[in-house]
Every structure is written in C-alpha cells, then in structure tokens.
Design a protein around this motif. Structure first.
Motif: not given
Length: 283
Positions: A1-4, A99, A102, A104, A132-134, A280
């Motif tokens: 899962m990508e976190i920007d 969301g 991207a 956290l 829809t994200y952590p 998550v």
C-alpha cells in the motif's frame, strides 16, 4: 500500500497534539511530508464577511491552531516538510476526502467534541470505519514515540496476508520492532482461535502461508514467542496488545455497505486498546 504523506487532524485538544507527535515521527521514518489539517464547516460561511480576516474569526483561530501544531512538529523532527490546510467542510467528510492524497491519517482518540456536534471520539471512530486509506488512532497513556515495548501486533485472517499484515510488517521494519501476528478466524462455536506467531524464523504450520507471504518480516528485530489460546477475537487482541506499541487491524469495505460504525473487533480496539490502533482497509 503506497503512502505518499502523513496527515494529522488538529483541533487543539491534547489528544490531537499527541497525534501530531506520532505523525511527525511517522513522516520522519517514512521520509515523506507531513500535512496538518483542521476542518471547520463554519469557515465556508464566514468567507466574504467583514470579519473574515479578524483576529477572532474562525479562520484566524484555525490558523493559530495549525501554526502552533506545525511549530511543535518541526521542533520534534527538524527537517521534515510540514504543510497546513484549513478545510471548509464538516470534519468527517473533510477527512474522508483526503483519500486523494494517498495518506496515512493520524487522529487523537478524543477531541473537543464540538466538530459538527459529534460526541467525543466519534470523529476518529467514524473516519476509521469509512476511510479508504490507513488510519491510526493514538490511544494509551504512554509517551508518544517512546516505543518502549519494541513490538507491533497485527490481527489477521488465517492464511491471508492482506494489506493490514503488509502495513504492520512495514511498521515493524521502520521501527526495528518485533512483529507479532495474531491469527483470528471464526470457529464453529462463534469464538476466535488466536495465536501469537513469530515475526522471523520458524513458523507454525497453521500460519505458514501467511507469514511466508510477508514482504520482509525477517528485517524486524523480533524474536519468537508463541502463545495459543481460544478467545473471542476482540478479547484476544486486547490481551495481546497489553505489551505492544501499535496494534494493526484490517477493515473490509464491502460495496454497498456504507455504515458509519466500525466492526465489533475494530470498535473494541478503538475504544479500549492501551496503545495506538491502526485500521487498514481491505478492498
């Protein structure tokens, strides 16, 4: 899962400032930017009025909160990139709209309670139930960042290495911590068969597929301590969370089900866990 990026919700409460501390540490470890947000629907209605830029305006109060939080984050982790944003929307809707980044998202377990008339704790629980994200909800009385136990715990369905397990493995790697996997599966009796499994080395046959599917569990610094017990899933996870620094759980987002409340296991952890909880989403 990508976190920007890492995002922290700021409302001026002590709990939200603990969330800022946790978020600053996380952004530093992940080498991504930190965004501090404050949501207020009234800011939309104040726009264009004579008091819009006054010292007591909603906008001015929000900017003061965010500026103080940004100073706190930069002081805690010098060198991290910190942005701030006032979102002119109802709080839960504003946070769910993040969301697109991207992120956290890191929230305090309780706020001032004034946002959109929601009771204390409702914002973090409702966002965690729908995002829809952590989402990390910072709970517990320990000093943020102490990581005194050196353990990350994840609850997972047997033989399923989903996003929650991958997220927990990444957290354990970032914090040089032991990773514990609690295998949670419904039995005929309606209870959960749970066991604490190793982060590295030999695995039990029952969880071999799950652990083997982890990206790099051996990169954590944990040893092997096995415990097996029969408990309801929430009770088993709460018991196992007594000596960890973060507990991670998955949350499915079935199409067509738009409830505002988290599932019973996630809800129990969000209400009672002695440490931060990461929720998550699973597709």
């Amino acid at each position: 899962m990508e976190i920007d990026c890492v995002v922290a919700g700021v409302d001026g409460s002590p709990e939200s400032l603990r969330a800022v501390d946790w978020a600053a540490d996380e952004a530093f470890r992940r080498e991504v930017g930190l965004r501090l947000v404050h949501a207020c629907l009234w800011e939309r209605y104040e726009a264009g009025t004579p008091d819009e830029e006054g010292p007591n305006s909603v906008r001015a109060v929000a900017r003061t909160l965010l500026d103080a939080a940004a100073r706190r984050a930069r002081g805690r982790r010098p060198g991290i990139a910190v942005d701030t944003e006032v979102i002119p929307e109802e709080t839960v809707a504003a946070l769910l709209g993040l969301g697109r980044l991207a992120p956290l998202l890191v929230l305090g377990s309780r706020g001032h309670g004034g946002f959109a008339g929601l009771p204390l704790g409702s914002v973090s629980r409702r966002v965690a139930a729908r995002a829809t994200y952590p989402v990390v909800v910072v709970r517990g009385a320990e000093q943020v960042g102490a990581r005194r136990h050196g353990r990350v715990l994840v609850g997972a369905v047997p033989h399923e290495a989903g996003p929650a397990v991958a997220f927990a493995a990444e957290e354990a790697r970032l914090w040089h911590a032991e990773l514990r996997v609690v295998s949670v599966g419904e039995t005929d009796g309606g209870t959960a068969d749970s066991s604490v499994l190793p982060a590295a080395g030999a695995t039990t046959e029952r969880a071999g597929e799950l652990v083997a599917a982890l990206p790099a569990p051996a990169d954590t610094n944990g040893g092997v301590r096995g415990r097996a017990r029969r408990r309801h899933a929430a009770a088993a996870l709460l018991e196992a969370a007594a000596d960890v620094d973060l507990v991670v759980v998955g949350a499915r987002r079935p199409e067509g089900r738009a409830g505002w409340e988290p599932g019973p296991v996630d809800d129990a952890l969000l209400r009672h866990a002695p440490c931060p909880v990461a929720v998550v989403p699973h597709p």
